[in-house]
Design a protein around this motif. Structure first.
Motif, short mmCIF file in Angstrom:
data_model
loop_
_atom_site.label_atom_id
_atom_site.label_comp_id
_atom_site.label_asym_id
_atom_site.label_seq_id
_atom_site.Cartn_x
_atom_site.Cartn_y
_atom_site.Cartn_z
N GLU A 137 9.63 6.26 10.62
CA GLU A 137 9.94 5.66 9.55
C GLU A 137 10.34 4.50 9.85
OE1 GLU A 137 8.80 6.84 5.59
OE2 GLU A 137 7.42 8.31 6.70
N SER B 202 11.75 -8.79 1.07
CA SER B 202 12.68 -8.01 0.65
C SER B 202 11.93 -6.72 1.50
CB SER B 202 12.43 -7.22 -0.58
OG SER B 202 10.80 -7.17 -0.40
N ALA B 203 12.09 -5.49 2.21
CA ALA B 203 12.45 -4.39 3.45
C ALA B 203 11.07 -4.11 3.03
CB ALA B 203 13.75 -3.80 3.79
N GLU C 222 12.52 1.23 7.73
CA GLU C 222 12.74 -0.03 6.95
C GLU C 222 12.69 -1.02 7.69
OE1 GLU C 222 15.01 -0.20 2.56
OE2 GLU C 222 15.01 1.00 4.31
N ALA D 136 2.14 1.38 5.09
CA ALA D 136 2.99 0.70 4.22
C ALA D 136 3.00 1.11 3.05
CB ALA D 136 3.95 -0.91 4.90
N ASP D 137 4.52 1.38 2.40
CA ASP D 137 4.20 1.68 0.38
C ASP D 137 3.68 0.38 0.30
OD1 ASP D 137 4.82 3.85 1.14
OD2 ASP D 137 7.22 3.53 0.83
N HIS E 60 14.19 -4.59 11.53
CA HIS E 60 15.28 -3.53 10.39
C HIS E 60 15.46 -4.91 9.30
CE1 HIS E 60 14.00 0.31 13.20
NE2 HIS E 60 14.27 -0.97 14.36
N ARG E 61 15.35 -3.88 8.80
CA ARG E 61 16.18 -4.21 7.63
C ARG E 61 17.72 -4.86 7.53
NH1 ARG E 61 15.91 -1.54 1.96
NH2 ARG E 61 17.17 -3.11 0.41
N GLN F 35 8.82 -0.32 3.03
CA GLN F 35 8.66 0.98 4.14
C GLN F 35 7.53 2.01 5.33
OE1 GLN F 35 12.55 2.83 3.47
NE2 GLN F 35 11.40 3.80 5.11
N TYR F 36 7.69 1.51 5.88
CA TYR F 36 6.92 1.26 7.11
C TYR F 36 6.54 2.80 7.10
CZ TYR F 36 6.21 -4.10 7.18
OH TYR F 36 6.18 -5.00 7.76
#
Length: 302
Positions: free
Chosen positions: A197, A183-184, A199, A271-272, A234-235, A186-187
């Motif tokens: 930002e 999965s992507a 993704e 990242a999250d 990217h995503r 969030q950086y």
């Protein structure tokens, strides 16, 4: 170094080599350097940490060259001990990935040729290349090839835990297993002072062109241009990721609309998600990290 010099070389041998098909390579390297008229200290230990300590002692005590026998893990060990010094690093590629040797144009798959190359290079001026310095918490780690901070790092972690198969196919199997939960992420990044930002599926910071045994993640990367190549995917969907990935081996992924390259001198990555960074195939630690290129920080025997 000149041809007239008598050198003191330290040869560090991969601790796992004694269990593999290349177990006799280290002693042959030592013999070849001795036959060329140099003094050699051979270091072999039961594990990487013991070996790292012994090599660190040898570097501190004084040596004219450090030669590592093994794959990119051994290159990582050597880089972290001689980067920023005048001690050149020699590489006899006898590992699984051998990406740094590949990037330097050293022999791959022929340890006798790799040994001859190192012996010959002892009589010449070393090549000066860049290295990357990673700040993570209170720690500093150096690398010479590629840092991974996303799906590529997750694959690396799984591949490192696998004992079979040998070679690049191990990374492909690890990748297919990890695709199930892909999965992507969030950086949060800062590239040369500019916040971004992103993704994305993965982020790599490359000084060299390849990782994972020839996956050409950054075909335009140069070892001595004073810059890092930041590679972002990217995503995209899993299906599309599977379409893109085979192109990485050929270096033809650069034109895909989800792929972005940015050349930079410094990169901060957070990242999250809980992401662990890898550099030259070795575990660095969890994000956040900061990567800076240090031009001319590493001398290599080529």
């Amino acid at each position: 170094m000149t041809a007239a010099d008598h050198h003191r070389a330290t040869v560090a041998i991969n601790p796992n080599a004694s269990f593999g098909r290349n177990r006799d390579v280290g002693p042959r390297v030592v013999e070849a350097i001795q036959r060329a008229g140099h003094t050699v200290a051979m270091l072999r230990e039961a594990n990487y940490e013991l070996l790292r300590r012994e090599v660190e002692h040898a570097v501190t005590a004084g040596t004219d060259a450090l030669v590592v026998v093994g794959g990119d893990g051994m290159v990582s060990l050597g880089t972290n001990l001689v980067a920023g010094t005048d001690i050149p690093l020699g590489i006899v590629a006898a590992g699984t990935g051998n990406d740094m040797a590949r990037g330097l144009g050293l022999p791959i798959g022929d340890t006798d040729a790799a040994t001859r190359a190192v012996v010959d290079a002892l009589t010449r001026e070393p090549r000066v290349i860049d290295a990357a310095r990673v700040k993570h918490g209170e720690l500093t780690t150096w690398y010479a090839a590629v840092l991974s901070a996303g799906f590529d790092a997750v694959v690396n972690e799984r591949a490192n835990l696998m004992t079979r198969p040998r070679g690049a196919s191990r990374y492909i199997i690890a990748l297919l297993r990890e695709l199930v939960t892909l999965s992507a992420v969030q950086y949060r990044m800062v590239i040369d002072g500019v916040p971004r930002e992103v993704e994305g599926m993965l982020v790599s910071v490359a000084n060299n062109t390849s990782l994972g045994g020839g996956m050409t993640v950054a075909p335009g990367a140069l070892l001595d241009d004073g810059l890092l190549d930041v590679f972002i995917v990217h995503r995209i969907s899993r299906i599309e990721f599977l379409r893109v990935f085979p192109r990485v081996f050929r270096g033809t992924h650069t034109t895909h609309p989800a792929v972005e390259f940015v050349r930079a001198r410094s990169v901060e990555i957070d990242a999250d998600d809980s992401i662990v960074a890898y550099a030259d195939g070795e575990r660095v630690g969890p994000l956040p990290i900061r990567v800076d290129v240090v031009p001319g920080a590493l001398k290599v025997l080529v």
